[in-house]
Design a protein around this motif. Structure first.
Motif, PDB file in Angstrom:
ATOM      1  N   ASP A  19      11.141  11.172  66.929  1.00  0.00           N
ATOM      2  CA  ASP A  19      11.408  12.204  67.927  1.00  0.00           C
ATOM      3  C   ASP A  19      11.525  11.544  69.300  1.00  0.00           C
ATOM      4  OD1 ASP A  19      11.116  14.032  65.904  1.00  0.00           O
ATOM      5  OD2 ASP A  19       9.147  14.759  66.538  1.00  0.00           O
ATOM      6  N   GLY A  20      12.449  12.026  70.118  1.00  0.00           N
ATOM      7  CA  GLY A  20      12.592  11.539  71.477  1.00  0.00           C
ATOM      8  C   GLY A  20      13.359  10.248  71.616  1.00  0.00           C
ATOM      9  N   ALA A  21      13.909   9.720  70.524  1.00  0.00           N
ATOM     10  CA  ALA A  21      14.652   8.463  70.594  1.00  0.00           C
ATOM     11  C   ALA A  21      15.978   8.655  71.314  1.00  0.00           C
ATOM     12  CB  ALA A  21      14.897   7.917  69.186  1.00  0.00           C
ATOM     13  N   SER A  22      16.523   7.561  71.845  1.00  0.00           N
ATOM     14  CA  SER A  22      17.863   7.575  72.423  1.00  0.00           C
ATOM     15  C   SER A  22      18.812   6.858  71.472  1.00  0.00           C
ATOM     16  CB  SER A  22      17.874   6.904  73.799  1.00  0.00           C
ATOM     17  OG  SER A  22      17.412   5.564  73.722  1.00  0.00           O
ATOM     18  N   LEU A  49      16.283  14.344  70.771  1.00  0.00           N
ATOM     19  CA  LEU A  49      17.073  13.118  70.870  1.00  0.00           C
ATOM     20  C   LEU A  49      17.985  13.126  72.091  1.00  0.00           C
ATOM     21  CD1 LEU A  49      18.133  12.944  67.107  1.00  0.00           C
ATOM     22  CD2 LEU A  49      16.261  11.678  68.197  1.00  0.00           C
ATOM     23  N   THR A  50      18.120  11.973  72.715  1.00  0.00           N
ATOM     24  CA  THR A  50      19.120  11.757  73.752  1.00  0.00           C
ATOM     25  C   THR A  50      20.260  10.964  73.131  1.00  0.00           C
ATOM     26  OG1 THR A  50      17.551  11.760  75.593  1.00  0.00           O
ATOM     27  CG2 THR A  50      19.642  10.609  75.940  1.00  0.00           C
ATOM     28  N   VAL A  51      21.474  11.500  73.180  1.00  0.00           N
ATOM     29  CA  VAL A  51      22.614  10.862  72.521  1.00  0.00           C
ATOM     30  C   VAL A  51      23.669  10.483  73.545  1.00  0.00           C
ATOM     31  CG1 VAL A  51      24.514  11.183  70.896  1.00  0.00           C
ATOM     32  CG2 VAL A  51      22.236  12.003  70.314  1.00  0.00           C
ATOM     33  N   VAL A  52      24.143   9.245  73.441  1.00  0.00           N
ATOM     34  CA  VAL A  52      25.240   8.754  74.274  1.00  0.00           C
ATOM     35  C   VAL A  52      26.443   8.587  73.362  1.00  0.00           C
ATOM     36  CG1 VAL A  52      26.009   6.984  75.879  1.00  0.00           C
ATOM     37  CG2 VAL A  52      23.555   7.473  75.630  1.00  0.00           C
ATOM     38  N   SER A  53      27.491   9.354  73.599  1.00  0.00           N
ATOM     39  CA  SER A  53      28.702   9.278  72.784  1.00  0.00           C
ATOM     40  C   SER A  53      29.838   9.905  73.570  1.00  0.00           C
ATOM     41  CB  SER A  53      28.515  10.012  71.456  1.00  0.00           C
ATOM     42  OG  SER A  53      29.581   9.754  70.563  1.00  0.00           O
ATOM     43  N   ASN A  54      31.066   9.520  73.264  1.00  0.00           N
ATOM     44  CA  ASN A  54      32.200  10.054  74.010  1.00  0.00           C
ATOM     45  C   ASN A  54      32.224  11.573  73.992  1.00  0.00           C
ATOM     46  OD1 ASN A  54      34.923   9.745  75.353  1.00  0.00           O
ATOM     47  ND2 ASN A  54      35.509  10.869  73.519  1.00  0.00           N
ATOM     48  N   LEU A  67      23.415  18.929  66.991  1.00  0.00           N
ATOM     49  CA  LEU A  67      23.360  19.891  68.087  1.00  0.00           C
ATOM     50  C   LEU A  67      23.043  21.287  67.574  1.00  0.00           C
ATOM     51  CD1 LEU A  67      24.026  20.363  71.190  1.00  0.00           C
ATOM     52  CD2 LEU A  67      26.261  21.125  70.371  1.00  0.00           C
ATOM     53  N   GLY A  68      23.753  21.710  66.518  1.00  0.00           N
ATOM     54  CA  GLY A  68      23.553  23.046  65.969  1.00  0.00           C
ATOM     55  C   GLY A  68      22.161  23.260  65.423  1.00  0.00           C
ATOM     56  N   ALA A  69      21.530  22.171  64.986  1.00  0.00           N
ATOM     57  CA  ALA A  69      20.168  22.268  64.448  1.00  0.00           C
ATOM     58  C   ALA A  69      19.117  22.171  65.547  1.00  0.00           C
ATOM     59  CB  ALA A  69      19.948  21.169  63.415  1.00  0.00           C
ATOM     60  N   GLY A  70      19.562  22.066  66.797  1.00  0.00           N
ATOM     61  CA  GLY A  70      18.626  22.020  67.912  1.00  0.00           C
ATOM     62  C   GLY A  70      17.885  20.706  68.046  1.00  0.00           C
ATOM     63  N   ARG A  71      18.503  19.614  67.587  1.00  0.00           N
ATOM     64  CA  ARG A  71      17.819  18.313  67.598  1.00  0.00           C
ATOM     65  C   ARG A  71      18.084  17.508  68.864  1.00  0.00           C
ATOM     66  NH1 ARG A  71      16.967  17.412  62.110  1.00  0.00           N
ATOM     67  NH2 ARG A  71      16.393  19.441  61.234  1.00  0.00           N
ATOM     68  N   LEU A  72      19.055  17.923  69.688  1.00  0.00           N
ATOM     69  CA  LEU A  72      19.421  17.153  70.869  1.00  0.00           C
ATOM     70  C   LEU A  72      18.816  17.769  72.129  1.00  0.00           C
ATOM     71  CD1 LEU A  72      23.217  16.420  70.242  1.00  0.00           C
ATOM     72  CD2 LEU A  72      21.194  15.277  69.303  1.00  0.00           C
ATOM     73  N   ALA A 170      23.938   0.439  83.829  1.00  0.00           N
ATOM     74  CA  ALA A 170      24.243   0.224  82.419  1.00  0.00           C
ATOM     75  C   ALA A 170      23.423   1.163  81.540  1.00  0.00           C
ATOM     76  CB  ALA A 170      23.960  -1.223  82.045  1.00  0.00           C
ATOM     77  N   ILE A 171      23.857   1.306  80.307  1.00  0.00           N
ATOM     78  CA  ILE A 171      23.145   2.120  79.322  1.00  0.00           C
ATOM     79  C   ILE A 171      22.728   1.242  78.146  1.00  0.00           C
ATOM     80  CG2 ILE A 171      23.373   3.940  77.586  1.00  0.00           C
ATOM     81  CD1 ILE A 171      25.237   5.406  79.471  1.00  0.00           C
ATOM     82  N   SER A 172      21.465   1.308  77.799  1.00  0.00           N
ATOM     83  CA  SER A 172      20.988   0.748  76.540  1.00  0.00           C
ATOM     84  C   SER A 172      20.147   1.817  75.862  1.00  0.00           C
ATOM     85  CB  SER A 172      20.172  -0.534  76.758  1.00  0.00           C
ATOM     86  OG  SER A 172      19.059  -0.279  77.583  1.00  0.00           O
ATOM     87  N   THR A 173      20.138   1.817  74.551  1.00  0.00           N
ATOM     88  CA  THR A 173      19.468   2.876  73.796  1.00  0.00           C
ATOM     89  C   THR A 173      18.541   2.274  72.739  1.00  0.00           C
ATOM     90  OG1 THR A 173      21.302   2.995  72.223  1.00  0.00           O
ATOM     91  CG2 THR A 173      21.377   4.487  74.124  1.00  0.00           C
ATOM     92  N   ASP A 174      17.683   3.112  72.198  1.00  0.00           N
ATOM     93  CA  ASP A 174      16.764   2.652  71.161  1.00  0.00           C
ATOM     94  C   ASP A 174      17.512   2.272  69.886  1.00  0.00           C
ATOM     95  OD1 ASP A 174      14.509   3.243  72.797  1.00  0.00           O
ATOM     96  OD2 ASP A 174      14.654   5.356  72.215  1.00  0.00           O
ATOM     97  N   PHE A 175      18.500   3.089  69.520  1.00  0.00           N
ATOM     98  CA  PHE A 175      19.261   2.875  68.292  1.00  0.00           C
ATOM     99  C   PHE A 175      20.749   3.086  68.561  1.00  0.00           C
ATOM    100  CE2 PHE A 175      15.045   4.081  66.904  1.00  0.00           C
ATOM    101  CZ  PHE A 175      14.803   3.282  65.795  1.00  0.00           C
TER     102      PHE A 175
END
Length: 259
Positions: A19-22, A49-54, A67-72, A170-175
């Motif tokens: 939980d809470g990962a990027s 979750l924090t998500v970085v994507s186009n 998103l629909g499951a409320g996870r973001l 810059a952006i770096s993420t956990d996964f």
């Protein structure tokens, strides 16, 4: 010491995402979406979750499933126009959104994966991207609860002309989660045509990169000149086969002449 990065299943590959990962997630529209990994992550129940994507997929596919499951809890992206649930969650204050110019987002990911803390760009100068005030999260009453900050600017002389640039971090993420056409056990990846898009950059930005591949081959079977992303950036590889479902956002067919 082994360099074999393969894991047995998508479920095993994402099992430790908390939980809470990027996450940095490859794909452009629905092209190149790591669907097996997204579905497996959905099944784990990880949230906040924090998500970085186009972009965030569509209502029933791609990142739209999470998103629909409320996870973001937060989305950092460039384009959000194909997802009605995204609009609803953003305007209701359920989702924080950091809109970022597309080229800037790509460079933020590349810089994060290259150990570069920040860079200057002209993109966004003279707009709210640099001057701040873009809504990131709304309140339940429709007011702006969180707005983008003012960013540092600096003048440089380019080709004899002084120009203003804005500092972007810059952006770096956990996964990172990406889809590739082919990969070997050392993690070297080859992407297929436009599915290459943001995927190598997302992979670089993740401290732990997880790649689903349609075909797993042995080390040495991929010509070094054909490698799009070297295995030094990839920590886990899972084979998903070539018969996986691939969708597009909209199918447009031109009427035949004389019809």
């Amino acid at each position: 010491m082994t360099m074999d990065t393969t894991v047995g299943s998508p479920q095993e590959a994402v099992a430790d995402i908390p939980d809470g990962a990027s996450l940095a997630v490859g794909g452009f529209g629905l092209c190149g979406n790591p669907m097996a990994l997204i579905t497996a992550l959905l099944d784990t129940g990880s949230s906040g979750l924090t998500v970085v994507s186009n972009n965030c997929g569509v209502d029933d596919w791609g990142l739209g499933l999470l998103l629909g499951a409320g996870r973001l809890s937060k989305m950092i992206s460039s384009y959000v126009g194909e997802n009605k649930e995204f609009e609803r969650q953003f305007l209701s204050g359920e989702l924080e959104v950091e809109l970022t110019p597309q080229g800037t987002l790509a460079e933020k990911l590349r810089a994060g994966g290259s150990g570069i803390a920040a860079f200057y760009t002209q993109t966004g100068v003279g707009t709210q991207v640099a001057e701040g005030g873009l809504p990131r999260r709304y309140g339940s009453d429709g007011s702006v609860a969180v707005a983008s900050p003012v960013k540092e600017t600096r003048n440089f002389t380019v080709d004899g002309e002084e120009k203003t640039f804005v500092l972007e971090e810059a952006i770096s993420t956990d996964f990172a989660l990406v889809h590739a056409l082919r990969g070997d056990r050392h993690g070297n990846l080859v992407f297929n045509k436009s599915a290459r898009n943001f995927s190598p950059l997302a992979a670089m930005a993740g401290k732990v990169c997880i790649a689903q591949v349609e075909e797993l081959v042995e080390p040495g079977e991929i010509d070094p000149d054909a490698v799009h992303l070297p295995g030094v950036f990839v920590h886990r590889v899972v084979e998903v086969g070539s018969d996986i479902e691939k969708r597009i956002e909209r199918r447009t067919v031109r009427e035949s002449e004389g019809a």
